[in-house]
Design a protein around this motif. Structure first.
Motif, PDB file in Angstrom:
ATOM      1  N   ALA A  43       0.852  -1.192   0.000  1.00 41.51           N
ATOM      2  CA  ALA A  43       0.000   0.000   0.000  1.00 41.51           C
ATOM      3  C   ALA A  43       0.886   1.240   0.000  1.00 41.51           C
ATOM      4  O   ALA A  43       2.064   1.170   0.377  1.00 41.51           O
ATOM      5  N   TYR A  44       0.316   2.380  -0.419  1.00 43.54           N
ATOM      6  CA  TYR A  44       1.059   3.635  -0.296  1.00 43.54           C
ATOM      7  C   TYR A  44       0.109   4.820  -0.320  1.00 43.54           C
ATOM      8  O   TYR A  44      -0.998   4.763  -0.858  1.00 43.54           O
ATOM      9  N   TYR A  45       0.534   5.888   0.308  1.00 48.00           N
ATOM     10  CA  TYR A  45      -0.117   7.197   0.263  1.00 48.00           C
ATOM     11  C   TYR A  45       0.815   8.151  -0.482  1.00 48.00           C
ATOM     12  O   TYR A  45       2.043   8.038  -0.365  1.00 48.00           O
ATOM     13  N   GLY A  46       0.249   9.106  -1.203  1.00 52.76           N
ATOM     14  CA  GLY A  46       1.065  10.127  -1.838  1.00 52.76           C
ATOM     15  C   GLY A  46       1.256   9.884  -3.312  1.00 52.76           C
ATOM     16  O   GLY A  46       0.540   9.103  -3.952  1.00 52.76           O
ATOM     17  N   THR A  47       2.271  10.546  -3.859  1.00 52.53           N
ATOM     18  CA  THR A  47       2.597  10.438  -5.281  1.00 52.53           C
ATOM     19  C   THR A  47       3.883   9.644  -5.421  1.00 52.53           C
ATOM     20  O   THR A  47       4.983  10.166  -5.190  1.00 52.53           O
ATOM     21  N   ILE A  48       3.755   8.375  -5.762  1.00 56.54           N
ATOM     22  CA  ILE A  48       4.900   7.470  -5.843  1.00 56.54           C
ATOM     23  C   ILE A  48       4.871   6.750  -7.185  1.00 56.54           C
ATOM     24  O   ILE A  48       3.818   6.269  -7.614  1.00 56.54           O
ATOM     25  N   ASP A  49       6.015   6.686  -7.835  1.00 52.71           N
ATOM     26  CA  ASP A  49       6.148   6.011  -9.127  1.00 52.71           C
ATOM     27  C   ASP A  49       7.064   4.801  -8.960  1.00 52.71           C
ATOM     28  O   ASP A  49       8.065   4.860  -8.237  1.00 52.71           O
ATOM     29  N   PHE A  50       6.708   3.693  -9.615  1.00 51.08           N
ATOM     30  CA  PHE A  50       7.514   2.476  -9.567  1.00 51.08           C
ATOM     31  C   PHE A  50       8.020   2.172 -10.971  1.00 51.08           C
ATOM     32  O   PHE A  50       7.230   1.965 -11.891  1.00 51.08           O
ATOM     33  N   SER A  51       9.346   2.170 -11.125  1.00 49.32           N
ATOM     34  CA  SER A  51       9.956   1.940 -12.434  1.00 49.32           C
ATOM     35  C   SER A  51      10.966   0.805 -12.332  1.00 49.32           C
ATOM     36  O   SER A  51      11.698   0.696 -11.339  1.00 49.32           O
ATOM     37  N   GLY A  52      11.011  -0.023 -13.365  1.00 43.77           N
ATOM     38  CA  GLY A  52      12.000  -1.090 -13.410  1.00 43.77           C
ATOM     39  C   GLY A  52      13.415  -0.546 -13.387  1.00 43.77           C
ATOM     40  O   GLY A  52      13.661   0.584 -13.827  1.00 43.77           O
ATOM     41  N   ILE A  53      14.340  -1.342 -12.868  1.00 40.26           N
ATOM     42  CA  ILE A  53      15.739  -0.905 -12.767  1.00 40.26           C
ATOM     43  C   ILE A  53      16.277  -0.457 -14.121  1.00 40.26           C
ATOM     44  O   ILE A  53      16.885   0.604 -14.253  1.00 40.26           O
ATOM     45  N   SER A  54      16.044  -1.247 -15.170  1.00 36.75           N
ATOM     46  CA  SER A  54      16.588  -0.920 -16.495  1.00 36.75           C
ATOM     47  C   SER A  54      16.001   0.372 -17.021  1.00 36.75           C
ATOM     48  O   SER A  54      16.713   1.219 -17.575  1.00 36.75           O
ATOM     49  N   ALA A  55      14.688   0.539 -16.857  1.00 38.63           N
ATOM     50  CA  ALA A  55      14.037   1.749 -17.362  1.00 38.63           C
ATOM     51  C   ALA A  55      14.529   2.984 -16.620  1.00 38.63           C
ATOM     52  O   ALA A  55      14.755   4.042 -17.225  1.00 38.63           O
ATOM     53  N   TYR A  56      14.702   2.865 -15.303  1.00 43.86           N
ATOM     54  CA  TYR A  56      15.138   4.016 -14.516  1.00 43.86           C
ATOM     55  C   TYR A  56      16.599   4.357 -14.811  1.00 43.86           C
ATOM     56  O   TYR A  56      16.977   5.535 -14.847  1.00 43.86           O
ATOM     57  N   SER A  58      18.100   4.178 -17.524  1.00 38.89           N
ATOM     58  CA  SER A  58      18.246   4.866 -18.808  1.00 38.89           C
ATOM     59  C   SER A  58      18.134   6.379 -18.656  1.00 38.89           C
ATOM     60  O   SER A  58      18.593   7.123 -19.518  1.00 38.89           O
ATOM     61  N   ARG A  59      17.523   6.854 -17.549  1.00 41.08           N
ATOM     62  CA  ARG A  59      17.413   8.295 -17.346  1.00 41.08           C
ATOM     63  C   ARG A  59      18.111   8.772 -16.068  1.00 41.08           C
ATOM     64  O   ARG A  59      18.095   9.957 -15.762  1.00 41.08           O
ATOM     65  N   ALA A  60      18.684   7.852 -15.314  1.00 34.73           N
ATOM     66  CA  ALA A  60      19.410   8.213 -14.093  1.00 34.73           C
ATOM     67  C   ALA A  60      20.613   7.281 -13.959  1.00 34.73           C
ATOM     68  O   ALA A  60      20.488   6.148 -13.502  1.00 34.73           O
ATOM     69  N   ALA A  61      21.772   7.769 -14.378  1.00 36.37           N
ATOM     70  CA  ALA A  61      22.968   6.918 -14.422  1.00 36.37           C
ATOM     71  C   ALA A  61      23.354   6.387 -13.054  1.00 36.37           C
ATOM     72  O   ALA A  61      23.976   5.324 -12.947  1.00 36.37           O
ATOM     73  N   TRP A  62      22.973   7.094 -11.978  1.00 37.67           N
ATOM     74  CA  TRP A  62      23.369   6.659 -10.649  1.00 37.67           C
ATOM     75  C   TRP A  62      22.740   5.310 -10.281  1.00 37.67           C
ATOM     76  O   TRP A  62      23.290   4.577  -9.453  1.00 37.67           O
ATOM     77  N   VAL A  63      21.601   4.962 -10.911  1.00 36.38           N
ATOM     78  CA  VAL A  63      20.968   3.676 -10.611  1.00 36.38           C
ATOM     79  C   VAL A  63      21.881   2.536 -11.027  1.00 36.38           C
ATOM     80  O   VAL A  63      22.109   1.581 -10.280  1.00 36.38           O
TER      81      VAL A  63
END
Length: 251
Positions: A43-56, A58-63
């Motif tokens: 469960a969660y409250y708020g604005t939260i996004d879940f992205s796969g490691i590979s997809a994330y 591609s836009r955030a090299a630190w991952v």
């Protein structure tokens, strides 16, 4: 109105911040990013996004720099945003731990989430990953966690992880196997109990054990075996197939 043994109604304000809701659920006060195991969110409250490691990545090299385990990349996501994120694991106990410029190797199936200040690497021990750095992580266990100092031998299925000590070696008790005909038959088909095979720890550090020997399914182990079979010739591959069929029938 709902009533029961504990009918406390929680919301975004009353949920704990980075603490257990109960022994089986943990509330993350998310303000940025966490790495979370796929399926751990309940469960969660708020604005939260879940992205796969590979997809994330591609836009955030630190991952890619923090998550250095291609074998398990498909089993993890990056939770990003702001709110309360509640983590669970099929009714298993959940505990939070803090690493301070340390390292801890843990069974991958029991690691649920960790802060981005920690770096995850693939352990040389199959089925385990290593966390390095400073930050908080969440892990589940079947029953309370026991902390033990080496020298020590542990049942592989009860072993949860180890911190600040060398990787274990494997110890086989052939006296036990020789005394038990059934144990010997099971060993032929790859089935071993803690009495036959243990992980042997030496040196300084801490070993973490769960209070049961419940074995968890790890799909990545099959990927490891499949990759290794590429080195087999056709005859050896056929023999392996026959042994696996015999093992499945015996079980």
């Amino acid at each position: 109105m709902i009533s029961g043994i504990d009918s406390t109604i929680l919301d975004a304000r009353s949920l704990p911040a980075n603490d257990n809701v109960n022994p089986y659920a943990f509330s993350i006060d998310l303000n940025g990013e966490w790495f979370t195991s796929k399926g751990a969110m309940i469960a969660y409250y708020g604005t939260i996004d879940f992205s796969g490691i590979s997809a994330y990545a591609s836009r955030a090299a630190w991952v890619a720099a923090r998550f250095s385990s291609p074998l398990y990349a498909q089993d993890w996501v990056v939770a990003s945003g702001h709110g309360k994120l509640v983590i669970g694991d099929r009714g298993n106990d959940i505990n939070s731990y803090d690493l301070d410029a340390g390292n801890l190797t843990i069974k991958q199936t029991n690691l649920l989430a960790f802060e981005t200040g920690l770096e995850l690497k693939q352990s040389i021990v199959p089925g385990f990953v290593t966390l390095i750095g400073t930050g908080k992580f969440l892990a589940s266990s079947n029953g309370p966690v026991i902390f033990v100092e080496p020298p020590f031998r542990a049942d592989p299925e009860a072993l949860l992880g180890w911190a600040d000590c060398p990787s274990p070696s494997q110890h086989y008790d052939y006296n036990w196997m020789a005394q038990s005909l059934m144990a010997g038959v099971q060993g032929m088909f790859g089935r071993n109990s803690g009495e036959e095979r243990q992980y042997d720890f030496t040196g300084a550090g801490t070993v973490l054990l769960q209070s049961s020997e419940v074995q968890r399914h790890d799909p990545a182990l099959l990927r490891i075996v499949e990759a290794q079979t590429q080195m087999l010739d056709n005859r050896s591959a056929g023999q392996l197939g026959q042994r696996l069929v015999a093992r499945a029938q015996q079980q």
